[in-house]
Design a protein around this motif. Structure first.
Motif, PDB file in Angstrom:
ATOM      1  N   GLU A   6     -69.916   4.210 -56.593  1.00 45.41           N
ATOM      2  CA  GLU A   6     -69.224   5.215 -56.865  1.00 45.41           C
ATOM      3  C   GLU A   6     -68.865   6.184 -55.588  1.00 45.41           C
ATOM      4  O   GLU A   6     -69.497   6.053 -54.440  1.00 45.41           O
ATOM      5  N   CYS A  22     -65.023   3.934 -58.759  1.00 47.27           N
ATOM      6  CA  CYS A  22     -66.366   3.054 -59.085  1.00 47.27           C
ATOM      7  C   CYS A  22     -65.749   1.716 -58.980  1.00 47.27           C
ATOM      8  O   CYS A  22     -65.238   1.159 -59.709  1.00 47.27           O
ATOM      9  N   TRP A  36     -68.025   7.105 -67.653  1.00 49.42           N
ATOM     10  CA  TRP A  36     -68.628   8.171 -66.427  1.00 49.42           C
ATOM     11  C   TRP A  36     -69.442   9.221 -67.375  1.00 49.42           C
ATOM     12  O   TRP A  36     -69.362   9.693 -68.339  1.00 49.42           O
ATOM     13  N   ARG A  38     -72.429  12.583 -66.182  1.00 49.79           N
ATOM     14  CA  ARG A  38     -72.785  13.322 -65.138  1.00 49.79           C
ATOM     15  C   ARG A  38     -73.986  14.315 -65.580  1.00 49.79           C
ATOM     16  O   ARG A  38     -74.457  14.105 -66.630  1.00 49.79           O
ATOM     17  N   ARG A  45     -78.509  14.282 -68.803  1.00 47.83           N
ATOM     18  CA  ARG A  45     -77.280  13.515 -68.499  1.00 47.83           C
ATOM     19  C   ARG A  45     -76.246  13.325 -69.557  1.00 47.83           C
ATOM     20  O   ARG A  45     -76.676  13.285 -70.966  1.00 47.83           O
ATOM     21  N   TYR A  94     -72.277  12.562 -60.469  1.00 51.35           N
ATOM     22  CA  TYR A  94     -71.432  11.690 -61.430  1.00 51.35           C
ATOM     23  C   TYR A  94     -71.446  10.253 -61.468  1.00 51.35           C
ATOM     24  O   TYR A  94     -71.890   9.970 -60.246  1.00 51.35           O
ATOM     25  N   TYR A  95     -72.019   9.724 -62.298  1.00 54.89           N
ATOM     26  CA  TYR A  95     -72.252   8.347 -62.352  1.00 54.89           C
ATOM     27  C   TYR A  95     -71.397   7.377 -63.105  1.00 54.89           C
ATOM     28  O   TYR A  95     -70.793   7.909 -64.399  1.00 54.89           O
ATOM     29  N   CYS A  96     -71.072   6.314 -62.694  1.00 54.79           N
ATOM     30  CA  CYS A  96     -70.458   5.335 -63.626  1.00 54.79           C
ATOM     31  C   CYS A  96     -71.285   4.330 -64.218  1.00 54.79           C
ATOM     32  O   CYS A  96     -72.362   4.074 -63.455  1.00 54.79           O
ATOM     33  N   ALA A  97     -71.025   3.671 -65.204  1.00 51.99           N
ATOM     34  CA  ALA A  97     -72.018   2.777 -65.864  1.00 51.99           C
ATOM     35  C   ALA A  97     -71.302   1.760 -66.614  1.00 51.99           C
ATOM     36  O   ALA A  97     -70.289   1.999 -67.096  1.00 51.99           O
ATOM     37  N   TRP A 114     -76.074   0.875 -63.781  1.00 53.36           N
ATOM     38  CA  TRP A 114     -75.578   2.212 -63.339  1.00 53.36           C
ATOM     39  C   TRP A 114     -75.530   2.025 -61.791  1.00 53.36           C
ATOM     40  O   TRP A 114     -76.061   1.570 -61.112  1.00 53.36           O
ATOM     41  N   GLN A 116     -75.193   4.892 -58.084  1.00 55.46           N
ATOM     42  CA  GLN A 116     -76.117   5.555 -57.657  1.00 55.46           C
ATOM     43  C   GLN A 116     -75.563   7.164 -57.537  1.00 55.46           C
ATOM     44  O   GLN A 116     -76.481   7.969 -57.455  1.00 55.46           O
ATOM     45  N   GLY A 117     -74.406   7.298 -58.217  1.00 57.18           N
ATOM     46  CA  GLY A 117     -73.977   8.558 -58.297  1.00 57.18           C
ATOM     47  C   GLY A 117     -73.299   9.036 -57.098  1.00 57.18           C
ATOM     48  O   GLY A 117     -73.380   8.649 -55.935  1.00 57.18           O
TER      49      GLY A 117
END
Length: 124
Positions: A6, A22, A36, A38, A45, A94-97, A114, A116-117
């Motif tokens: 990200e 991402c 996404w 958060r 989360r 915020y993370y993408c997955a 995932w 790392q944010g």
């Protein structure tokens, strides 16, 4: 090996905008759904937005509908989250997955990969 990175987070004033990116690698990007999430300090989360691998069907949390837009560029293997009209309560990491399969869901347990944010802080 699935790898998600990200970028685009930062400090922004209330009412401002940010675009998160991402970048994905290590899997057949076109066939995976992306989302996404958060997480704010002391909170669980939560799912923010998701995008299916086909037909570009999307999902959004009620708290961000009308303000956030998710999109993907399969050629660049990148997913974006355009965030407008930001509020202090949007402050979070915020993370993408991603997950195999096409369906879009905001249930974080469905995602096995995932990033790392990236930190987003909305403050004056």
């Amino acid at each position: 090996q699935v790898h998600l990175v990200e970028s685009g987070g930062g400090l922004v004033q209330p009412g401002g905008s940010l675009r998160l990116s991402c970048a994905a690698s290590g899997f057949t990007f076109d066939y995976y759904a992306i989302a996404w999430f958060r997480q704010a300090p002391g909170k669980e989360r939560e799912g923010v937005s998701c995008l299916s691998s086909r037909y570009n069907s999307t999902g959004y949390a009620d708290s961000v509908k009308g303000r956030f837009t998710i999109s993907r560029d399969n050629a660049k293997k990148t997913v974006y989250l355009q965030m407008n009209s930001l509020k202090p309560e949007d402050t979070a990491v915020y993370y993408c997955a991603t997950k195999s399969g096409s369906s879009c869901t905001l249930k974080f347990g469905r995602y096995g990969y995932w990033g790392q944010g990236t930190q987003v802080t909305v403050s004056s």
